[in-house]
Design a protein around this motif. Sequence first.
Motif, mmCIF file in Angstrom:
data_model
loop_
_atom_site.group_PDB
_atom_site.id
_atom_site.type_symbol
_atom_site.label_atom_id
_atom_site.label_comp_id
_atom_site.label_asym_id
_atom_site.label_seq_id
_atom_site.Cartn_x
_atom_site.Cartn_y
_atom_site.Cartn_z
ATOM 1 N N VAL A 184 -8.865 6.322 -3.999
ATOM 2 C CA VAL A 184 -8.422 5.601 -2.803
ATOM 3 C C VAL A 184 -9.371 5.876 -1.637
ATOM 4 C CG1 VAL A 184 -6.597 5.424 -1.071
ATOM 5 C CG2 VAL A 184 -5.996 5.548 -3.501
ATOM 6 N N SER A 190 -5.459 0.378 -3.333
ATOM 7 C CA SER A 190 -4.277 1.112 -3.793
ATOM 8 C C SER A 190 -3.789 0.587 -5.135
ATOM 9 C CB SER A 190 -3.157 1.023 -2.750
ATOM 10 O OG SER A 190 -3.530 1.637 -1.542
ATOM 11 N N ASN A 229 -7.966 10.310 3.906
ATOM 12 C CA ASN A 229 -7.390 8.992 3.647
ATOM 13 C C ASN A 229 -6.694 8.384 4.860
ATOM 14 O OD1 ASN A 229 -6.284 6.756 1.941
ATOM 15 N ND2 ASN A 229 -4.354 7.784 2.390
ATOM 16 N N THR A 239 0.831 -1.207 0.000
ATOM 17 C CA THR A 239 0.000 0.000 0.000
ATOM 18 C C THR A 239 0.866 1.257 0.000
ATOM 19 O OG1 THR A 239 -1.792 -1.131 1.167
ATOM 20 C CG2 THR A 239 -1.783 1.268 1.266
ATOM 21 N N TRP A 292 -6.167 9.832 -6.093
ATOM 22 C CA TRP A 292 -6.183 9.906 -4.629
ATOM 23 C C TRP A 292 -7.610 9.843 -4.083
ATOM 24 C CZ3 TRP A 292 -3.127 9.063 -0.729
ATOM 25 C CH2 TRP A 292 -1.752 9.053 -0.932
ATOM 26 N N GLN A 295 0.964 3.949 -3.122
ATOM 27 C CA GLN A 295 0.554 5.347 -2.958
ATOM 28 C C GLN A 295 1.732 6.300 -3.157
ATOM 29 O OE1 GLN A 295 -1.723 5.856 0.656
ATOM 30 N NE2 GLN A 295 -3.263 4.376 0.026
#
Length: 494
Positions: free
Chosen positions: A224, A188, A168, A45, A221, A49
């Motif tokens: 996510v 992700s 997040n 993850t 983003w 990211q």
Amino acid sequence: MEEPLLLVGSRERDLEEIRSLGQLLKYGVEEKKKLWYLAGPAIFTSIAQYSLGAITQIFAGHLTTLELDAVSTENMVIAGLAFGIMLGMGSALETLCGQAFGANQLHMLGVYMQRSWIILTVMCICLLPIYIFGTQILLFFHQDREIAELAGKFALYMIPQLFAYGLNFPIQKFLQAQSKVMTMAVVSALALLLHLLLSWLLIVQLKMGLVGAAISLNVSWWFVVVGQFIYIALGYCPGAWNGFSWSAFRSLGAFARLSIASAVMIVECWFFMILVVLAGNLENPQVAVAAISICLNVTGWEAMVFLGFNAAISVRISNELGAGRPRAAKFSILVVTISSLVLGFIFFFAILALKDVFGIPFTNSPEVVHVVTDLAVVFAFTLLFSSVQPVLTGVAVGAGWQTLVACINLACYYLVGVPVGVILSFYFDLGVNGMWSGMLTGVGLQTLVLIGITVGTNWDKEAMEAESRIKKWGGCVDEPTGKDHKIIIWFSTA
């Protein structure tokens, strides 16, 4: 629906006293499985990211050099600062959610997450001037005017990403505490694939330039954030998510203080930026900045690996302390420390073995490669120390020592590391080696202090304090019933 391993035991059954090598190996194998169940998806993850911004920079390389510099500057300085602060503040939930989960106070997890959303959203608003006045800030630090103006313009496009950060990280800590790490990894991975597709379509095919890069990064983003929340809202976290509640607005002041202390713990991000700024004042600054940037790039990828260990040990410690199992907590620390040290030595010897060539993929300049080679030994020791330091920081977060460790980190990095780097670089003419030696001094001192604190801790007392902490933060919130105070929207278990 994700079925995690049994990561905590009952409050009555702590780890038995180990009396033989056979018992040690047995418990070690069991703990190793629990560790990698958490650390493996967490590492993936983190890398996925981290790669969103890196991929944007790669695609920006198909544009002009100026646009590449602008994207890189915004990503490393402006967004990098915001990322570090949001990640740090969100880490407060690692203590609270982890210990509440270990104590089987599941209903508090959703309340904690909502409190963190409120605090981090307010912080996002406070950080807006950095994005709005990005050009002026970069010019203040003597950045090239063309780069500063374009990076400031790109920063305005990236404001949606800032608020995605704010939502997040609380979601991630909420899921981590319940060992729902595979869900984070899957979301992700999908976001990474989406980002690749959008970047290729908008930047390469439609030639939308920085606007296309910003759209792709913002959408990825928010994918996510929305993807993880849909998983929660559909009922896959039964008991932990009971809808939006007015209880989230209680104790915000104390919650904010814990969040800020957690953010101060992540001082390495800020230290790296200071390192680059100071390097720009050395003799032959272009070579100095390039060499340090290469080492920081490698450090960043290594950090993503050990960030997974940080998350894993934080969950293990907080869960076990919340469940009243101090022996199990101590054994978890032993196993994860040995595991991270093994990987740390692999990085250490790899850098030494490849010291003459590891800088070549990053630059065409023989002079920069030579400086990177000169840095290899001190850089290798930095990577070794950096393998243990995130684990010990994760232990501190799991135990709830944020304020103490924040003070230690500030002292080690800014009262010791930066002054040592400046003295060695400017007064002893050691240049980049002196600057990085200051970095090594700060990391090494921080690691030794955290080892001393961890070894000297009374873990039985920590387990009792975990129980008190749960009562303090959750005592005014009863387990939800049909009459719980709630806002109009309410997601029931699917």
